[in-house]
Design a protein around this motif. Structure first.
Motif, PDB file in Angstrom:
ATOM      1  N   SER A  37      33.188  39.452  46.089  1.00 18.15           N
ATOM      2  CA  SER A  37      32.093  40.482  45.906  1.00 18.15           C
ATOM      3  C   SER A  37      32.874  41.510  44.887  1.00 18.15           C
ATOM      4  N   MET A  38      31.437  41.861  44.327  1.00 13.85           N
ATOM      5  CA  MET A  38      32.279  43.906  43.809  1.00 13.85           C
ATOM      6  C   MET A  38      31.476  44.860  44.140  1.00 13.85           C
TER       7      MET A  38
ATOM      8  N   GLU B 225      39.288  41.200  51.681  1.00 18.05           N
ATOM      9  CA  GLU B 225      40.651  41.001  50.135  1.00 18.05           C
ATOM     10  C   GLU B 225      40.194  40.349  49.137  1.00 18.05           C
ATOM     11  N   ARG B 226      39.017  39.916  49.526  1.00 18.97           N
ATOM     12  CA  ARG B 226      38.658  38.935  48.164  1.00 18.97           C
ATOM     13  C   ARG B 226      37.327  39.929  47.362  1.00 18.97           C
ATOM     14  N   SER B 227      37.096  40.902  47.820  1.00 16.87           N
ATOM     15  CA  SER B 227      36.465  41.828  47.140  1.00 16.87           C
ATOM     16  C   SER B 227      36.846  43.130  45.849  1.00 16.87           C
ATOM     17  N   LEU B 228      36.196  43.462  45.166  1.00 14.83           N
ATOM     18  CA  LEU B 228      36.507  44.678  43.818  1.00 14.83           C
ATOM     19  C   LEU B 228      35.638  45.842  44.379  1.00 14.83           C
TER      20      LEU B 228
ATOM     21  N   ALA C 229      37.126  50.187  34.871  1.00 18.26           N
ATOM     22  CA  ALA C 229      37.703  50.000  35.797  1.00 18.26           C
ATOM     23  C   ALA C 229      37.506  49.262  36.653  1.00 18.26           C
ATOM     24  N   ILE C 230      37.913  48.443  36.967  1.00 14.65           N
ATOM     25  CA  ILE C 230      38.252  47.269  38.263  1.00 14.65           C
ATOM     26  C   ILE C 230      40.084  47.082  39.257  1.00 14.65           C
ATOM     27  N   GLU C 231      38.907  47.440  40.335  1.00 17.62           N
ATOM     28  CA  GLU C 231      40.381  48.048  41.025  1.00 17.62           C
ATOM     29  C   GLU C 231      39.988  47.033  42.397  1.00 17.62           C
ATOM     30  N   ARG C 232      41.126  47.470  43.488  1.00 19.21           N
ATOM     31  CA  ARG C 232      41.471  47.456  44.613  1.00 19.21           C
ATOM     32  C   ARG C 232      40.331  47.955  45.689  1.00 19.21           C
TER      33      ARG C 232
ATOM     34  N   ALA D  79      41.557  39.552  32.968  1.00 16.28           N
ATOM     35  CA  ALA D  79      43.652  39.922  33.129  1.00 16.28           C
ATOM     36  C   ALA D  79      42.989  40.577  34.586  1.00 16.28           C
ATOM     37  N   ARG D  80      42.609  41.871  34.847  1.00 18.48           N
ATOM     38  CA  ARG D  80      42.301  42.673  35.782  1.00 18.48           C
ATOM     39  C   ARG D  80      42.101  41.156  37.386  1.00 18.48           C
ATOM     40  N   LEU D  81      40.381  40.616  36.787  1.00 18.50           N
ATOM     41  CA  LEU D  81      40.611  39.701  37.948  1.00 18.50           C
ATOM     42  C   LEU D  81      41.857  38.669  38.312  1.00 18.50           C
ATOM     43  N   GLN D  82      42.164  38.100  37.192  1.00 15.21           N
ATOM     44  CA  GLN D  82      43.318  37.128  37.502  1.00 15.21           C
ATOM     45  C   GLN D  82      44.520  38.456  38.560  1.00 15.21           C
ATOM     46  N   ALA D  83      44.413  39.465  38.447  1.00 19.50           N
ATOM     47  CA  ALA D  83      46.036  39.845  38.693  1.00 19.50           C
ATOM     48  C   ALA D  83      45.217  40.488  40.185  1.00 19.50           C
TER      49      ALA D  83
END
Length: 280
Positions: free
Chosen positions: A36-37, A46-49, A61-64, A271-275
């Motif tokens: 989810s985002m 832990e699977r959300s951003l 930005a895409i962040e934790r 790249a951000r999602l993979q990280a």
């Protein structure tokens, strides 16, 4: 940006559902087995951003974490000795003109300290060194010569107690003016900006106006920070700062944000999602 993210995850075999931003949907997201985002809000598990605009379109930005001061860019050091001078200067000229046009052409310093306020004027929150009202009081105490212009955020709703406290401060200090709006004009005329962590200070960099920050935020690198220096020293150093505004904004936006309008945006999103551990 939403379309770009959607395309990247669809290419990786995901199905996508768009949900309303509500407490119910937040709880459902925390219990679902998928990913989810959230726009601006704190990730649910832990699977959300979270994804969030970096002050102006098309930068994102895409962040934790939804707390900007926890973002990776906030932990980095601005590499002052590695600025690509020509590219940075060109980037700076382009974006200052695109965002502000003629307003930014001839900034002046007219003896004004610009204090853009946000919400909850009487509350001292965890990321702040004091409450916003106490911040205004500190400016009045330590900057004895300038006019202080404090502006209310047009999208905030202030309580009667907040408005009265600010009005009482203005009555006691003739140098303090309380206003609403007028950001571009004030940035063009002020000597420097004081705020907790308002984006106005970031935009002030396009006018080459130094900032004093009473709160934590991601764009702190070239500002005078109360958390590091203390109130008196931050307000003493702040007005005299002369950082590399062009180099900094190029580094902050071009190198550390996703420009959703550029052709490399999908690769940077992936790249951000993979990280973050997403299987894309």
């Amino acid at each position: 940006m939403i379309n770009q993210i959607s395309e990247v995850v669809r290419e990786s075999g995901f199905e996508i559902a768009f949900c309303r931003d509500s407490d119910v949907e937040y709880l459902r997201a925390s219990e679902r087995p998928g990913y989810s985002m959230f726009q601006m809000n704190e990730p649910a598990n832990e699977r959300s951003l979270t994804f969030r605009r970096v002050y102006e379109n098309p930068f994102w930005a895409i962040e934790r974490s939804s707390r900007r001061w926890e973002w990776p860019v906030a932990q980095l050091s601005f590499p002052t000795d590695a600025v690509p001078r020509r590219r940075a200067d060109s980037f700076y000229r382009y974006w200052r003109n695109r965002l502000f046009g003629a307003a930014v052409e001839r900034p002046t310093r007219e003896g004004i300290c610009y204090v853009p306020l946000q919400g909850r004027l009487l509350a001292h929150r965890s990321f702040q060194s004091c409450s916003p009202l106490e911040m205004v009081e500190a400016v009045l105490e330590h900057d004895r010569t300038r006019q202080i212009v404090a502006t209310l955020h047009p999208n905030e709703r202030y309580t009667e107690a907040e408005q009265e406290a600010l009005a009482a401060l203005a009555r006691a200090h003739p140098r303090l003016t309380v206003a609403t709006g007028g950001m571009a004009d004030l940035l063009a005329r002020c000597d420097y900006v004081v705020t907790q962590n308002s984006s106005v200070a970031f935009l002030g960099y396009f006018f080459a106006k130094p900032a004093v920050l009473f709160g934590q935020i991601d764009f702190h690198h070239i500002a005078a920070k109360v958390h590091d220096l203390g109130v008196a020293e931050a307000l003493r150093q702040g007005p005299a700062l002369t950082p590399d505004y062009a180099g900094y904004l190029h580094w902050f936006w071009f190198e550390n944000a996703i420009n959703a309008g550029r052709e490399e945006a999908p690769a940077r999103i992936r790249a951000r999602l993979q990280a973050a551990g997403w299987p894309v």
